[in-house]
Design a protein around this motif. Sequence first.
Motif, short mmCIF file in Angstrom:
data_model
loop_
_atom_site.label_atom_id
_atom_site.label_comp_id
_atom_site.label_asym_id
_atom_site.label_seq_id
_atom_site.Cartn_x
_atom_site.Cartn_y
_atom_site.Cartn_z
N UNK A 289 3.40 45.37 -21.75
CA UNK A 289 2.12 45.33 -22.47
C UNK A 289 2.04 46.47 -23.48
N UNK A 290 2.40 47.67 -23.03
CA UNK A 290 2.36 48.84 -23.91
C UNK A 290 3.36 48.70 -25.06
N UNK A 291 4.59 48.30 -24.77
CA UNK A 291 5.62 48.21 -25.80
C UNK A 291 5.27 47.18 -26.86
N UNK A 292 4.79 46.02 -26.44
CA UNK A 292 4.42 44.99 -27.41
C UNK A 292 3.27 45.45 -28.30
N UNK A 293 2.40 46.29 -27.76
CA UNK A 293 1.30 46.84 -28.56
C UNK A 293 1.83 47.86 -29.56
N UNK A 294 2.63 48.78 -29.11
CA UNK A 294 3.08 49.90 -29.95
C UNK A 294 4.06 49.44 -31.03
N UNK A 295 4.75 48.34 -30.80
CA UNK A 295 5.72 47.84 -31.78
C UNK A 295 5.11 46.86 -32.78
N UNK A 296 3.82 46.58 -32.64
CA UNK A 296 3.16 45.63 -33.54
C UNK A 296 2.51 46.36 -34.70
N UNK A 297 2.64 45.81 -35.89
CA UNK A 297 2.01 46.37 -37.08
C UNK A 297 0.50 46.16 -37.00
N UNK A 298 -0.28 47.24 -37.17
CA UNK A 298 -1.74 47.17 -37.03
C UNK A 298 -2.43 47.81 -38.22
N UNK B 28 -5.17 49.61 -38.04
CA UNK B 28 -5.58 50.94 -37.64
C UNK B 28 -4.49 51.60 -36.82
N UNK B 29 -4.23 52.85 -37.14
CA UNK B 29 -3.23 53.61 -36.38
C UNK B 29 -3.88 54.91 -35.92
N UNK B 30 -3.83 55.13 -34.61
CA UNK B 30 -4.44 56.34 -34.05
C UNK B 30 -3.49 57.52 -34.21
N UNK B 31 -2.34 57.47 -33.57
CA UNK B 31 -1.32 58.51 -33.71
C UNK B 31 -0.27 57.97 -34.69
N UNK B 32 -0.58 58.10 -35.97
CA UNK B 32 0.25 57.46 -36.98
C UNK B 32 1.68 57.96 -36.99
N UNK B 33 1.89 59.22 -36.61
CA UNK B 33 3.25 59.79 -36.61
C UNK B 33 4.14 59.11 -35.56
N UNK B 34 3.50 58.47 -34.57
CA UNK B 34 4.24 57.68 -33.58
C UNK B 34 4.22 56.20 -33.95
N UNK C 211 6.14 50.70 -35.43
CA UNK C 211 5.85 49.40 -36.03
C UNK C 211 7.05 48.91 -36.84
N UNK C 212 7.74 49.82 -37.51
CA UNK C 212 8.93 49.44 -38.27
C UNK C 212 10.05 49.00 -37.33
N UNK C 213 10.21 49.73 -36.24
CA UNK C 213 11.23 49.37 -35.26
C UNK C 213 10.91 48.04 -34.60
N UNK C 214 9.61 47.72 -34.50
CA UNK C 214 9.17 46.50 -33.84
C UNK C 214 9.56 45.23 -34.55
N UNK D 297 -9.40 52.26 -43.31
CA UNK D 297 -8.24 53.15 -43.37
C UNK D 297 -7.42 52.99 -42.10
N UNK D 298 -6.24 53.55 -42.13
CA UNK D 298 -5.32 53.41 -41.01
C UNK D 298 -5.49 54.50 -39.97
N UNK D 299 -6.40 55.42 -40.18
CA UNK D 299 -6.69 56.43 -39.16
C UNK D 299 -5.83 57.66 -39.33
N UNK D 300 -5.50 58.30 -38.17
CA UNK D 300 -4.82 59.60 -38.19
C UNK D 300 -3.43 59.48 -38.82
#
Length: 375
Positions: A130-139, A141-147, A152-155, A372-375
């Motif tokens: 569940x976590x991986x599919x979320x973090x690898x999806x292009x969104x 809004x991005x909270x911790x954009x540096x992560x 999202x690119x790797x996803x 905006x995309x957030x942080x």
Amino acid sequence: MLLKTFGWSFAATAAGLALAGVLWGWQGLAIVGILSILEISLSFDNAVINAGILRKMNPFWQKIFLTLGILIAVFGMRLVFPVVIVAITAKLGPIEAVNLAINDKAQYEELVTSAHPAIAAFGGIFLLMIFLDFIFEERDYKWLSWIEKPMAKMGKLDTLSIIIALVALLVSAMTVATSVAHGGGDKSATVLLSGVAGLITYLVVAGISGYFEGKLEDEDEAAEEAAEARAAKGNGSAVGLAGKAAFFMFLYLEVIDASFSFDGVISAFAITNDIFMMALGLGIGAMYIRSLTVFLVRKGTLDDYVYLEHGAHYAIGALAVILLITIKYEIPEVVTGLVGVVLIALSFASSVVRNRREGSSGDASGEKPEVTSGV
């Protein structure tokens, strides 16, 4: 609004505590209360995740989630599930397992605890997906954009989340599962088998629900263009499709809830080994999680505080790792609960800061602020 949404939870609390007082006295009342708080603290992130799915469903299915869903959550996962685990691991019949749970609580607790490696592997891999599919999806809004930006690119590699989950499972089987704290001995084969089962369960349930959700969205677009024509022909295919989509999303919700309940059930044995006391306390907590989910949907909280889902998914990722670690090492329940609460609190605070910043920007320009995309 508050009373309407949480009314059943308040009623369940009053009735449950009163029943606990009558059956087990003040000590039982206190234990049931503690179990309720434990369940809420461990499953708060579950409410946020559920709300993200439930808001796509109509009021009818939201009611099903609160009625039939709570029966599954309370009686299925908090009462029947531990007994089933004992029956499978100890190779007992259902009646024998129930008799053991009622008359030999110490042995019952020992058998459930010995099954922890299998439960942790299944639930850990399911939640990790569940976590991986979320973090690898292009969104948007991005909270911790540096992560999240590089993730999202790797996803773009569709199978990456599966690869990482399998690697995590393999590492767990070769390290923490070789000498476990629960039951002793080498549980590598058990952990591998259970983890693969968790992965397959996720892929099947999420895949089916995603398929019907996509079909429903396509049907909605077609309905906007040709609503009058379908009404004249009396074509009810859209309704049937919506029902299928809602059903599989409901099924997905229940599987997620089951995965979240694993750590709560196991942790409850640190407080009591009475299955009825456990089911009552955890059931009250589950009621509040259900009500909180609906409250978040009806208030549009996830739309107003856009990083809440991010915080909840990070909490899921942390819980998945914790579950895999607990195959061998004991981690206090307070740590598990605090990790989720802290991550969600930080995401909420970030959402508030973003809303104020965007509001100030809009006031200054006299125009509505851009997304905006957030942080």
